[in-house]
Write a protein that holds these residues in place. Structure first.
Motif, mmCIF file in Angstrom:
data_model
loop_
_atom_site.group_PDB
_atom_site.id
_atom_site.type_symbol
_atom_site.label_atom_id
_atom_site.label_comp_id
_atom_site.label_asym_id
_atom_site.label_seq_id
_atom_site.Cartn_x
_atom_site.Cartn_y
_atom_site.Cartn_z
ATOM 1 N N TRP A 53 -23.557 4.793 16.436
ATOM 2 C CA TRP A 53 -23.591 4.420 17.848
ATOM 3 C C TRP A 53 -24.547 5.288 18.657
ATOM 4 N N ARG A 54 -24.742 6.545 18.238
ATOM 5 C CA ARG A 54 -25.695 7.394 18.960
ATOM 6 C C ARG A 54 -27.093 7.338 18.359
ATOM 7 N N GLY A 55 -27.202 6.658 17.211
ATOM 8 C CA GLY A 55 -28.507 6.586 16.567
ATOM 9 C C GLY A 55 -28.853 7.786 15.721
ATOM 10 N N THR A 56 -27.886 8.671 15.509
ATOM 11 C CA THR A 56 -28.178 9.911 14.780
ATOM 12 C C THR A 56 -28.023 9.772 13.276
ATOM 13 N N THR A 57 -27.331 8.733 12.835
ATOM 14 C CA THR A 57 -27.121 8.510 11.401
ATOM 15 C C THR A 57 -27.572 7.114 11.032
ATOM 16 N N THR A 58 -28.343 7.017 9.959
ATOM 17 C CA THR A 58 -28.754 5.721 9.426
ATOM 18 C C THR A 58 -28.424 5.652 7.943
ATOM 19 N N ARG A 59 -28.330 4.431 7.479
ATOM 20 C CA ARG A 59 -27.962 4.201 6.080
ATOM 21 C C ARG A 59 -28.708 2.959 5.617
ATOM 22 N N TYR A 60 -29.196 2.985 4.370
ATOM 23 C CA TYR A 60 -29.962 1.860 3.839
ATOM 24 C C TYR A 60 -29.533 1.553 2.406
ATOM 25 N N VAL A 61 -29.639 0.308 2.042
ATOM 26 C CA VAL A 61 -29.505 -0.059 0.640
ATOM 27 C C VAL A 61 -30.765 0.409 -0.079
ATOM 28 N N ASP A 62 -30.645 0.783 -1.333
ATOM 29 C CA ASP A 62 -31.776 1.376 -2.062
ATOM 30 C C ASP A 62 -33.005 0.466 -2.076
ATOM 31 N N SER A 63 -32.792 -0.832 -2.155
ATOM 32 C CA SER A 63 -33.913 -1.758 -2.321
ATOM 33 C C SER A 63 -34.828 -1.837 -1.097
ATOM 34 N N VAL A 64 -34.392 -1.335 0.057
ATOM 35 C CA VAL A 64 -35.233 -1.400 1.256
ATOM 36 C C VAL A 64 -35.677 -0.027 1.749
ATOM 37 N N LYS A 65 -35.198 1.020 1.120
ATOM 38 C CA LYS A 65 -35.579 2.374 1.545
ATOM 39 C C LYS A 65 -37.089 2.557 1.473
ATOM 40 N N GLY A 66 -37.648 3.136 2.526
ATOM 41 C CA GLY A 66 -39.087 3.336 2.590
ATOM 42 C C GLY A 66 -39.852 2.133 3.114
ATOM 43 N N ARG A 67 -39.188 0.987 3.232
ATOM 44 C CA ARG A 67 -39.844 -0.222 3.736
ATOM 45 C C ARG A 67 -39.238 -0.684 5.062
ATOM 46 N N PHE A 68 -37.948 -0.552 5.225
ATOM 47 C CA PHE A 68 -37.248 -1.001 6.435
ATOM 48 C C PHE A 68 -36.827 0.207 7.255
ATOM 49 N N THR A 69 -36.826 0.037 8.573
ATOM 50 C CA THR A 69 -36.358 1.072 9.484
ATOM 51 C C THR A 69 -35.460 0.452 10.537
ATOM 52 N N ILE A 70 -34.258 1.011 10.664
ATOM 53 C CA ILE A 70 -33.333 0.553 11.695
ATOM 54 C C ILE A 70 -33.390 1.523 12.862
ATOM 55 N N SER A 71 -33.343 0.997 14.069
ATOM 56 C CA SER A 71 -33.368 1.831 15.270
ATOM 57 C C SER A 71 -32.611 1.112 16.375
ATOM 58 N N ARG A 72 -32.340 1.826 17.469
ATOM 59 C CA ARG A 72 -31.620 1.191 18.565
ATOM 60 C C ARG A 72 -32.086 1.738 19.896
ATOM 61 N N ASP A 73 -31.942 0.905 20.908
ATOM 62 C CA ASP A 73 -32.213 1.278 22.291
ATOM 63 C C ASP A 73 -30.983 0.879 23.083
ATOM 64 N N ASN A 74 -30.103 1.824 23.316
ATOM 65 C CA ASN A 74 -28.847 1.493 23.980
ATOM 66 C C ASN A 74 -29.049 1.056 25.433
ATOM 67 N N ALA A 75 -30.119 1.506 26.045
ATOM 68 C CA ALA A 75 -30.403 1.071 27.420
ATOM 69 C C ALA A 75 -30.702 -0.423 27.476
ATOM 70 N N LYS A 76 -31.179 -0.966 26.368
ATOM 71 C CA LYS A 76 -31.495 -2.396 26.287
ATOM 72 C C LYS A 76 -30.460 -3.170 25.481
ATOM 73 N N ASN A 77 -29.389 -2.498 25.065
ATOM 74 C CA ASN A 77 -28.355 -3.145 24.244
ATOM 75 C C ASN A 77 -28.955 -3.824 23.017
ATOM 76 N N THR A 78 -29.905 -3.165 22.380
ATOM 77 C CA THR A 78 -30.641 -3.787 21.291
ATOM 78 C C THR A 78 -30.754 -2.858 20.088
ATOM 79 N N VAL A 79 -30.590 -3.453 18.920
ATOM 80 C CA VAL A 79 -30.842 -2.782 17.648
ATOM 81 C C VAL A 79 -31.970 -3.532 16.950
ATOM 82 N N TYR A 80 -32.867 -2.775 16.335
ATOM 83 C CA TYR A 80 -34.035 -3.360 15.675
ATOM 84 C C TYR A 80 -33.988 -3.100 14.176
#
Length: 123
Positions: A53-80
């Protein structure tokens, strides 16, 4: 209660990029952990990535590590979900998921889901 709406899917060639967005309604979205799951054609839904919820911890499945990036902008109520170096095996319907108590992972999903967005990667 939180409502989730995904967007950003489409058709892309292998090696290309897409950025998915998950927009939430509700003033408490910043207190939710958010995950991305996907369901390939003819297969079960699977975990892809999650962000706390604070964006301080992320987790990925092995098959996408290094290719996908998750991020969030709570001011915009959006996760990318930034998806680079896409492969045909990334073809799936991608779903956004929210949970107030747990960070999503394989076999752990929250109660709130979006309607999904189709990603198709051609070879």
């Amino acid at each position: 209660q939180v409502n989730l709406v995904e967007s950003g899917g489409g058709l892309v060639q292998a090696g290309g990029s897409l950025r998915l967005s998950c927009v939430a309604s509700g003033r408490t979205f910043s207190s939710y952990n958010v995950g991305w799951f996907r369901q390939p054609p003819g297969k079960e839904r699977e975990f892809v990535a999650a962000i706390s919820w604070r964006g301080t911890t992320t987790r990925y499945v092995d098959s996408v590590k290094g290719r996908f990036t998750i991020s969030r902008d709570n001011a915009k109520n959006t996760v990318y979900l930034q998806m680079n170096s896409l492969k045909p095996e990334d073809t799936a319907v991608y779903y956004c998921n929210a949970d107030q108590d747990f960070l999503q992972r394989k076999d752990r999903e929250g109660p709130y889901w979006g309607q999904g967005t189709q990603v198709t990667v051609s070879s």
